[in-house]
Design a protein around this motif. Structure first.
Motif: not given
Length: 513
Positions: A159-186
């Protein structure tokens, strides 16, 4: 609304449904008195996940193609979390039975002549062994729980990769979204679960899993509404623009030329795989693009382009997650052996996350610096090996020494997830992101299953040294695959001036061909 809110909510659920405390939950709450019981439960979880993750990813893609606006993917994630919540709550029945059996055994052993603490005159407090039928009951529930959670991560990544592609953002920006999962996990481990378990015991998990599930459903609802509104706004805007252009054409057709459609950032990466649908038969054998991308189809794609590099990467991924299984599932048992408290164990997760946050955020820059996601995977393996070798030398009664090694886990998690998500995205055509991540998740789960089987045989310091050797071997195989495979640079096309040079470089680095 961005996918980061989904990562935050889902990882809160993962934490409060047990998280790193799952092994100790099985030991203390469900009375899994033997190490092999805990290892078997964790292994069954991962085996169930490996079997179902790829299929659930393809199912989410299929529903998405029919519903659109991420409704199919959100539906699969919601049903998965519901399944996991019900399975966790049903553990309480087995826990109640064991508590009732313990009380009866104590009363029979003391002849109803107990002291005020419920112990007999000799100070003994007999504990019944868990019946085989009850053990099987709990193992089935762990499998059901795992099937539910396996519906989340590959689907959420897709879902994240599809939205990045739909918004015209580079796929390597995945980490900037995934980091919020790390924050809530900790945060969930340190501020909520760890202190709650020390104060109220492991029955707290029954309440926290229910509350976190409700929070996820609320988050999914608002995210789905925001995506629907944004999609409708884009549709109306495009229609108005099209009507305006049509009116201008009618007024002065010889002089008005419709502007060329601007390219979408990230289109170069997907254009290399967007036509593979034509070469894969439909599920019903009719030809053309199929609704689902099966495991067999993905394997065909992997064999078609650089099979040596793809095979070596899968071996390295399998080996790393074989080692990660023990760290993710059984490490708190080792910390407990060293003398650590639940609060201290929660602190280790926080230290890990503090290093994950900047690494996930700057993942595009790190990927650019290292040159390719395969090198990123190798550095993740190196960080893992150094960390677990260090664990094997930590003396007993000094559990806080492990805090100096925990930052390396942050390096492993951030580098490994960024690498495998980026590589898996290049394996599949556009529109099948969840299928690619599901296949990726299946490989990881199979590695974790094997690792936990090893953990059921080996124990203590020897276990970590053996797994370090296995991960080292996988990294060597990946290095050999990189050596024997040439990675030509993608050509820069002049008709794509809107794509920045940095995005082009990132896309070329993610190519496996």
């Amino acid at each position: 609304m961005k996918p980061r809110v989904l990562y935050f909510a889902v990882f809160v659920f993962f934490s409060l449904s047990g998280g790193r405390f799952t092994a100790t939950f099985l030991e203390h709450e469900l009375q899994f008195s033997e190490t092999w019981m805990i290892s078997a439960a964790m292994a069954i979880q991962l085996l169930s996940s490996s079997i179902c993750s790829s299929w659930l990813g393809s199912l989410a893609d299929s529903l998405e193609s029919k519903g659109g606006n991420n409704s199919g993917r959100l539906r699969i994630m919601s049903l998965g979390l519901l399944l996991s919540t019900v399975a966790t709550l049903m553990h309480s029945f087995g826990s109640f039975y064991m508590h009732w059996s313990t009380v009866n055994m104590q009363q029979n052993a003391t002849g109803m002549d107990t002291d005020s603490d419920g112990e007999d005159a000799d100070g003994d407090n007999p504990q019944p062994k868990i019946p085989l039928v009850l053990l099987a009951y709990h193992l089935i529930l762990r499998a059901v729980f795992s099937i539910g959670t396996s519906a989340c991560m590959p689907v959420l990544d897709g879902l994240t990769l599809a939205q990045l592609d739909r918004e015209g953002r580079d796929k390597s920006c995945y980490g900037k979204e995934r980091v919020y999962g790390a924050v809530s996990w900790g945060l969930a481990h340190m501020l909520i679960l760890g202190p709650s378990l020390d104060r109220f015991g492991f029955k707290t998990i029954y309440a926290t899993v229910l509350l976190s599930f409700v929070g996820c459903m609320i988050t999914f609802h608002f995210y789905g509404r925001s995506i629907s509104v944004a999609t409708e706004y884009a549709r109306v805007s495009a229609k108005i623009a099209k009507d305006d252009v049509a009116k201008e054409d009618e007024m002065d057709p010889p002089d008005i030329v419709a502007p060329a459609k601007p390219p979408r950032i990230g289109s170069t990466l997907k254009s290399k795989t967007s036509t593979v649908d034509d070469d894969i038969p439909n599920n019903d054998g009719s030809g053309g693009a199929q609704e689902r991308l099966t495991v067999a189809h993905i394997v065909q794609l992997l064999l078609r382009r650089d099979p040596i590099l793809n095979a070596s990467y899968i071996i390295a991924l399998f080996a790393l997650w074989m080692g990660m299984s023990v760290v993710e599932s059984l490490i708190f048992l080792f910390f407990e052996y060293l003398g650590g408290s639940n609060a201290m164990m929660g602190l280790t997760v926080t230290v890990t996350v503090l290093f994950e946050i900047p690494l996930f955020h700057f993942a595009p820059d790190v990927l650019k610096f290292l040159g390719s996601p395969t090198r990123m995977m190798q550095w993740a393996s190196v960080a893992y090996v150094v960390r677990v070798i260090g664990y094997s030398f930590v003396p007993q009664s000094h559990p806080f020494w492990v805090l100096f090694l925990e930052p390396l886990h942050g390096v492993t998690i951030a580098f490994a997830f960024t690498s495998c998500v980026a590589v898996a995205d290049t394996w599949v055509p556009r529109g099948y992101e969840a299928s690619g991540q599901g296949f990726n998740s299946m490989i990881r789960s199979m590695g974790q299953f094997v690792g936990l089987c090893i953990g059921g045989v080996l124990e203590g310091r020897t276990l970590y040294r053996v797994l370090a050797a296995a991960v080292t071997l996988g990294s060597i195989v990946l290095g050999a695959g990189m050596y024997w495979t040439t990675e030509p640079q993608a050509e820069v096309q002049e008709e794509e001036p809107a794509i920045s040079q940095d995005c082009k470089r990132q896309e070329m680095q993610l190519e496996l061909t």
